[in-house]
Design an enzyme around this catalytic site. Structure first.
Site, PDB file in Angstrom:
ATOM      1  N   TYR B 138       0.892  -1.324   0.202  1.00 45.82           N
ATOM      2  CA  TYR B 138      -0.005  -0.078  -0.016  1.00 45.82           C
ATOM      3  C   TYR B 138       0.984   1.058   0.029  1.00 45.82           C
ATOM      4  CZ  TYR B 138      -4.359   2.224   1.813  1.00 45.82           C
ATOM      5  OH  TYR B 138      -5.445   2.924   1.978  1.00 45.82           O
ATOM      6  N   ARG B 152     -12.077   9.068   5.923  1.00 44.48           N
ATOM      7  CA  ARG B 152     -11.915   9.622   7.357  1.00 44.48           C
ATOM      8  C   ARG B 152     -11.780  11.022   7.445  1.00 44.48           C
ATOM      9  NH1 ARG B 152      -9.236   4.988   6.927  1.00 44.48           N
ATOM     10  NH2 ARG B 152      -7.406   5.937   6.367  1.00 44.48           N
ATOM     11  N   ARG B 250     -15.140  -2.755  -4.745  1.00 41.80           N
ATOM     12  CA  ARG B 250     -15.154  -1.749  -3.479  1.00 41.80           C
ATOM     13  C   ARG B 250     -16.525  -1.924  -2.673  1.00 41.80           C
ATOM     14  NH1 ARG B 250     -10.057  -0.285  -3.620  1.00 41.80           N
ATOM     15  NH2 ARG B 250      -9.514   0.463  -5.417  1.00 41.80           N
ATOM     16  N   TYR B 257     -14.454  -5.954   5.131  1.00 38.57           N
ATOM     17  CA  TYR B 257     -12.781  -5.675   5.354  1.00 38.57           C
ATOM     18  C   TYR B 257     -12.742  -5.429   6.808  1.00 38.57           C
ATOM     19  CZ  TYR B 257     -12.152  -0.652   5.930  1.00 38.57           C
ATOM     20  OH  TYR B 257     -12.218   0.576   6.292  1.00 38.57           O
ATOM     21  N   THR B 363      -1.456   0.834  -4.876  1.00 35.33           N
ATOM     22  CA  THR B 363      -1.933   1.749  -6.073  1.00 35.33           C
ATOM     23  C   THR B 363      -1.096   3.019  -6.424  1.00 35.33           C
ATOM     24  OG1 THR B 363      -4.131   0.995  -5.294  1.00 35.33           O
ATOM     25  CG2 THR B 363      -3.967   2.634  -6.973  1.00 35.33           C
ATOM     26  N   GLU B 377     -10.739   6.837  -6.365  1.00 31.55           N
ATOM     27  CA  GLU B 377     -10.138   8.307  -6.170  1.00 31.55           C
ATOM     28  C   GLU B 377     -10.674   9.278  -7.248  1.00 31.55           C
ATOM     29  OE1 GLU B 377      -6.187   5.989  -6.171  1.00 31.55           O
ATOM     30  OE2 GLU B 377      -5.773   8.006  -5.595  1.00 31.55           O
TER      31      GLU B 377
HETATM   32 CA   LIG Z   1      -3.823  -3.147  -4.129  1.00 29.89          CA
END
Ligand SMILES: [Ca+2]
Ligand SMILES: [Ca+2]
Ligand SMILES: [Mg+2]
Ligand SMILES: [Mg+2]
Ligand code: NI
Lengths: 432, 432
Positions: B138, B152, B250, B257, B363, B377
């Site tokens: 990440y 957030r 997503r 998750y 990403t 995004e």
């Molecule tokens: Ca990924």
């Protein structure tokens, strides 16, 4: 049903009665190439040698496939499918039975008996499968609840998704090891002062090294990418079960796991027992799992009520001083989700499985203090200490501690279906 | 430095100039067994055929190992180690160079040229490695920040651990596929009304199917369990790099998750480009990654400043109507952590690696709107729509959409080091 008796001496109380016939991978001092065997009493029956000496002469089905017993993993045998596993197990039971219809095969064949029946103490066991992917679930409701209470309090203990799907995460296949392999205490980033406003990690040996009492199940049937395994077919995809200890570094986990889940806290080692008990052998010990009071979506609904196994599980901790204490006793019925449900959910996206993939159940805990499958739950995240026999106490594991998980089904001492042991001893962390 | 010229026609602008020599696995209509090749211009050089016809006669180092080129994966070649990869690449460059010292090998050997140089359009490419474990990191700071802001708000966008360690999670190796493989839209549990007090999931085709623009790196050197890879040795463990699209569901992810991380949202498919660009070929394009304003622990500190690659990345989306739009342009320098740091952190616990293990970067997004590596995004979690050429718009991927990632280093059209394409097209979900 009276137990199957053997002409071969199977000690009373053996996990490997004639009712069991678990499969594993062995090597010996005189023959170092790993190969397939079954455990019977306190012996291994070397199936490579057995096959090479006409052991399967009365079982034509297996004859074109006998090379599977010379492989260094059970993958090739598993590929043959559950009907074949069933036939091979039943055949071996009949060869070993007191009134065997095939006495020439082994009972009266002292040469082959000498060659193929090896005392377990002279056998080295190896990882039973070449594992492609390993997934660890979280189906032990009581564990999830206990841990949730510790970190979020009783009213938010379980996440909203918990009763709707078997929560799981992808694990690390490369560090799954067979019982007896030493486990080195991991190093990693931890917070020495987790409550400080400014979080300052240090590199340290793990100070909260824990166990997780789990079962593992191996996949024996591949599915193509894009093709889910329906719940009605999921059982046919499961080869058998092992005991599993998902060693866990709680302090590393606490710092690393938001937002993508446990990672380094889990990838330094996962121990499984050496003898894989076939799904067929466990069939008589199926029972109801924990009740799910939410409405489960149809794709996860099973026809049968009895979908988990009643395996009597026990965890003991032996310290460096030699003191051994049973720290947990519980049953594997303490699961909210069955292995077929896990497999079906995992593949609902089209995720492909290969033969030898491993599913972990999640930590199994009962309701009582004495039934908790992790030290974290027993010590309430380090607040209380766990009393061992003698005057020793533990919060988490110390160097030299040895954890042994055992599991057994049934109560007739002559017909137990057991798993043997799943053992690991903690070695000191590498000095960096 | 003027570019290496070849006696062989390499089209201007080719990703596979003489400066590159990427490795892959091919088969052809007339020879269906997968084997090793390198890409050069718009041809593949079949290294099995090349080796069998004395192609390596002037390179004694490789002669005892020529069977590695007949394997169906690059694992056996990778095992030989980076010094050998380097020698083989340089040798092939010299064989193909205009002023080759070995004209007899290929330049003037028209028989072998005809046999071994196959137009890429006649070649089927396969997954380049047999992947044991796949881990996705990440490390794209801008992506992590953008996504954090969406969920957030800006003040808590990044988690406290983010700049101290490369956050990552174990991925699913079985569903990593080579460029061109169709991707079926996954089914899974989603919340049709995520804001409702009572969470009621439904089983549905994913409605927020997304991409993640990433790089992947393959491991070429194993480490034993318990033995971390020091940062000073991590580069030697990395074979080379591919483009990667970490397809992401997503809506499935949002529901599943917490607390163990993304699972089914990620395991239905991950696409990588077919030609692995060797670490050696990328060496001239190393640059500084994003600045880390927190003090990194010594075990993660690198000696060199230039630890990531400046690969010009581009993502295009082609709809069913044939309209194609470039939706992202950015550089792979947008990483906070390098692959050596990822490997070192991953193994600090003693986690063992096998040759062929895959690390994903996370990403990659730049700072601008036009540089964002995921649709999430770009559309601010579905709030805004993404305009395509013509009058089409997108929030997330629709059936029939085809995503193509390209990546290339350098600007001299005769000396590009590129990755070719990483392509996947979305097929409709399975009706359940
Ligand atoms: Ca990924
Ligand atoms: Ca676990
Ligand atoms: Mg583990
Ligand atoms: Mg993926
Ligand atoms: Ni040609």
């Amino acid at each position: 049903m009276s137990p199957l008796r053997s002409w071969f001496i199977i000690p009373r109380g053996s996990h490997f009665s004639l009712a069991n016939i678990p499969f594993g991978i062995i090597s010996t001092e005189s023959s170092k190439t790993p190969r397939v065997a079954v455990a019977i009493g306190d012996h291994a029956l070397d199936l490579e040698v057995f096959a090479a000496n006409n052991g399967f002469s009365a079982l034509s089905t297996i004859q074109p496939h006998q090379d599977v017993f010379s492989q260094p993993s059970l993958n090739a045998f598993a590929v043959l499918g559950r009907p074949v596993h069933s036939i091979v197990r039943k055949y071996l039971q009949s060869v070993l039975a007191e009134d065997t219809p095939y006495p020439d095969v082994l009972k009266t064949n002292s040469t082959l008996r000498r060659q193929a029946l090896i005392p377990l103490k002279d056998v080295k066991t190896h990882l039973p499968f070449k594992i492609g992917d390993y997934t660890d679930f979280y189906a032990g409701l009581n564990h999830a609840y206990n841990v949730g209470v510790l970190f979020r309090g009783p009213s938010n203990a379980l996440q909203p998704n918990y009763k709707h799907l078997p929560v799981g995460y992808h694990g690390r296949a490369s560090s799954v090891v067979v019982s007896g392999t030493p486990i080195r205490r991991p190093n990693g980033q931890i917070l020495s002062n987790p409550l400080a406003e400014k979080k300052v990690p240090t590199l340290s040996a793990c100070q909260k090294l824990d166990i997780e009492l789990e079962l593992g199940a191996f996949v024996c049937k591949p599915n193509s990418m894009g093709e889910p395994v329906p719940i009605s077919e999921a059982e046919e995809s499961l080869f058998g079960v092992v005991l599993m200890n998902d060693w866990s570094a709680r302090d590393i986990q606490a710092w690393e796991y938001v937002p993508l889940g446990p990672f380094n806290a889990k990838n330094f080692g996962t121990t499984i027992s050496a003898w894989v008990v076939l799904a067929d052998a466990l069939e008589p010990f199926k029972t109801k799992g924990l009740e799910n009071d939410s409405k489960v979506l149809p794709y996860l609904q099973e026809r049968d009520e009895n979908t988990v196994y009643d395996i009597q599980l026990q965890v003991s901790l032996k310290t460096k001083t030699g003191n051994s204490t049973t720290i947990t006793k519980t049953s594997s019925r303490n699961l909210l989700w069955s292995f077929p449900q896990m497999l079906t959910h995992h593949s609902i996206t089209g995720c492909p499985f290969n033969v030898g993939d491993l599913l972990g159940s999640g930590t199994i805990s009962g309701l009582e203090q004495s039934e908790r499958g992790s030290l974290l739950e027993q010590n309430e995240n380090g607040k209380t200490s766990i009393k061992l026999s003698g005057s020793e106490v533990r919060h988490f594991l110390e160097d030299g501690d040895e954890i042994t998980i055992t599991g057994v089904c049934g109560s007739d001492e002559e017909a137990l279906v057991g798993f043997g042991e799943c053992v690991g001893r903690i070695e000191p962390a590498l000095k960096l």
